[in-house]
Scaffold this active site. Structure first.
Site, short mmCIF file in Angstrom:
data_model
loop_
_atom_site.label_atom_id
_atom_site.label_comp_id
_atom_site.label_asym_id
_atom_site.label_seq_id
_atom_site.Cartn_x
_atom_site.Cartn_y
_atom_site.Cartn_z
N ARG A 184 0.84 -1.22 -0.08
CA ARG A 184 0.05 -0.01 -0.03
C ARG A 184 0.83 1.26 -0.01
O ARG A 184 0.49 2.15 -0.58
CB ARG A 184 -0.89 0.01 1.21
CG ARG A 184 -1.92 1.45 1.58
CD ARG A 184 -3.05 0.98 2.33
NE ARG A 184 -2.35 1.21 3.87
CZ ARG A 184 -2.86 1.69 4.60
NH1 ARG A 184 -3.99 2.27 4.49
NH2 ARG A 184 -2.37 2.10 5.82
N ARG A 230 -10.49 2.82 -1.30
CA ARG A 230 -9.36 2.46 -0.58
C ARG A 230 -8.85 3.40 0.59
O ARG A 230 -9.15 4.48 0.52
CB ARG A 230 -8.00 2.34 -1.60
CG ARG A 230 -8.01 1.29 -2.70
CD ARG A 230 -6.74 1.50 -3.61
NE ARG A 230 -5.72 1.41 -2.88
CZ ARG A 230 -4.98 0.41 -2.55
NH1 ARG A 230 -5.53 -0.84 -2.91
NH2 ARG A 230 -3.83 0.55 -1.97
N LEU A 270 -6.29 5.41 2.43
CA LEU A 270 -4.86 5.89 2.17
C LEU A 270 -4.11 5.98 3.38
O LEU A 270 -4.29 6.21 4.44
CB LEU A 270 -5.16 7.63 1.72
CG LEU A 270 -6.14 7.95 0.51
CD1 LEU A 270 -6.64 9.03 0.34
CD2 LEU A 270 -5.19 7.55 -0.67
N ASN A 318 -13.86 14.37 1.64
CA ASN A 318 -14.69 13.11 1.21
C ASN A 318 -16.12 13.35 1.75
O ASN A 318 -16.57 14.32 2.34
CB ASN A 318 -14.20 12.00 2.27
CG ASN A 318 -14.77 10.56 1.84
OD1 ASN A 318 -15.09 10.35 0.80
ND2 ASN A 318 -15.16 10.07 2.99
N HIS A 333 -19.78 11.46 2.38
CA HIS A 333 -20.02 10.09 2.94
C HIS A 333 -21.53 9.89 3.26
O HIS A 333 -22.11 10.94 3.53
CB HIS A 333 -19.51 10.05 4.26
CG HIS A 333 -19.71 8.59 5.04
ND1 HIS A 333 -19.02 7.69 4.80
CD2 HIS A 333 -20.73 8.40 6.17
CE1 HIS A 333 -19.52 6.40 5.57
NE2 HIS A 333 -20.40 7.01 6.30
N ASP A 383 -13.71 8.20 7.87
CA ASP A 383 -14.75 8.75 8.18
C ASP A 383 -14.93 9.41 9.44
O ASP A 383 -15.92 9.49 10.25
CB ASP A 383 -16.06 7.90 8.01
CG ASP A 383 -16.11 7.31 6.74
OD1 ASP A 383 -15.66 7.71 5.65
OD2 ASP A 383 -16.63 6.04 6.67
#
Lengths: 228, 228
Positions: free
Chosen positions: B89, B115, B117, B131, B133, B169
């Site tokens: 990764r 994915r 990070l 992001n 959500h 999140d």
């Protein structure tokens, strides 16, 4: 968890008799309210034309709780149950359960009640005990829901009415409504707007429970607009 | 956590120059979108008159992601970065970071990017990576937010736009909007209504970030209606 509320309701036998009007059903049931503080949610329940006449008992853990005054003013039996006068939580809760049973209480409403109830009480009133909480659960459970929503930087919070189970602020949800958090909100202004919603949503939801309009589908509680 | 977004912005020097209009600022900035799926949030960003022209790069971990087609159609550089082609990764994310830097990317938008990070990428774009959500965080984090809100029996959910930090999140919230859960909702119908809100809220919030209208007060991100 999927036992239907009132499945074993004793003095709510009228619930399944189609000849009873919803109002008569509500008046048939006997409601206790447990409160620790100023009792504004108790007052909203007392003021509801369907729920108010069903409130038969108010219990507080604090002798100076304004909720007890509100009960006396409404002509409702008001009991101060002093936790310090009992050797353990279990002993206190056994006396509480005795009070509820002696008054033939069908439904228990927590309204700002700051004590955690023992499993025995929760089991005895499973499906028939409700709480109102100032957040959109499962976000911000616990005693400082409004402060924590602000500190987290949330933009939306609200209030939740739910059945009480063994975990704090966790049981199946009966009703939720969102409240926007404004840029200049502090704990007081935000809590005041949430309380406005609570005072409308809580009596309406308790009324649905009294009228036999709540049923369980797994963990999900379904509230019907009209009796089944 | 209280470092202001863009405090060290390199190619966003124009942000603090009052002679620049907000639109010019937005066009000045360069945005990358990371997407794994159909890319409807990417499309909403591309379609926004302020944000769309700033989108300079789209990266997907899946070669068949429709997001890559949308990028090509919009004339935006579209890169498939294959996780299987990297030994770890960390190696994958170093190449991703190299791509972002080579394209002089200022702001990174995650749009259905599945994915997690690595800390290096998150640190490099702290305050500049966002992001969207499909829940009212902190409720229902993770990959199945809509399904879990339904299973929990929630009555209200929504969507959240937030800065990305080291926890999934979790970062400071930039915008939230509530979406009611209807009695007959399934995952598909509910997710569709949440997406409608996302497609409006996400571009508006990215625009605020591009226009320098986001500042931090502790954990709380404040979004101003107009530039400071």
């Amino acid at each position: 968890m999927d036992r239907a509320p009132f499945a074993c309701g004793r003095s709510l036998g009228g619930c399944h008799d189609a000849s009873f009007s919803p109002i008569l059903r509500a008046v048939d049931a006997r409601v206790a309210v447990l409160a620790s503080g100023s009792g504004t949610n108790l007052q909203a329940l007392l003021d509801d034309p369907a729920v108010g006449p069903a409130v038969a008992l108010v219990v507080s853990d604090r002798s100076e709780a304004k909720a007890l005054d509100r009960a006396r003013t409404a002509g409702v039996s008001a009991v101060h149950l002093d936790p310090a006068a009992h050797p353990s939580r279990e002993a206190h809760d056994r006396e509480l359960l005795g009070l509820l049973r002696a008054a033939s209480i069908d439904v228990v409403c927590l309204a700002g009640y700051m004590r955690i109830l023992s499993p025995e009480v929760v089991r005895a009133y499973w499906g028939r005990m409700v709480n109102v909480h100032p957040s959109l659960l499962p976000a911000f459970p616990g005693a400082h829901a409004v402060r924590e929503a602000l500190a987290w930087g949330a933009r939306v919070t609200g209030c939740t009415v739910h059945l009480v189970d063994q975990e704090v602020d966790h049981g199946p949800i009966l009703a939720q409504e969102a409240v926007a958090i404004l840029a200049d909100d502090d704990e007081e202004t935000l809590h005041a707007r949430i309380r406005e919603v609570e005072h409308r949503l809580y009596p309406a939801t308790v009324r649905a429970l009294l009228e036999g309009r709540v049923r369980m589908e797994g963990r999900r509680a379904v509230v019907e607009d009209r009796p089944a």
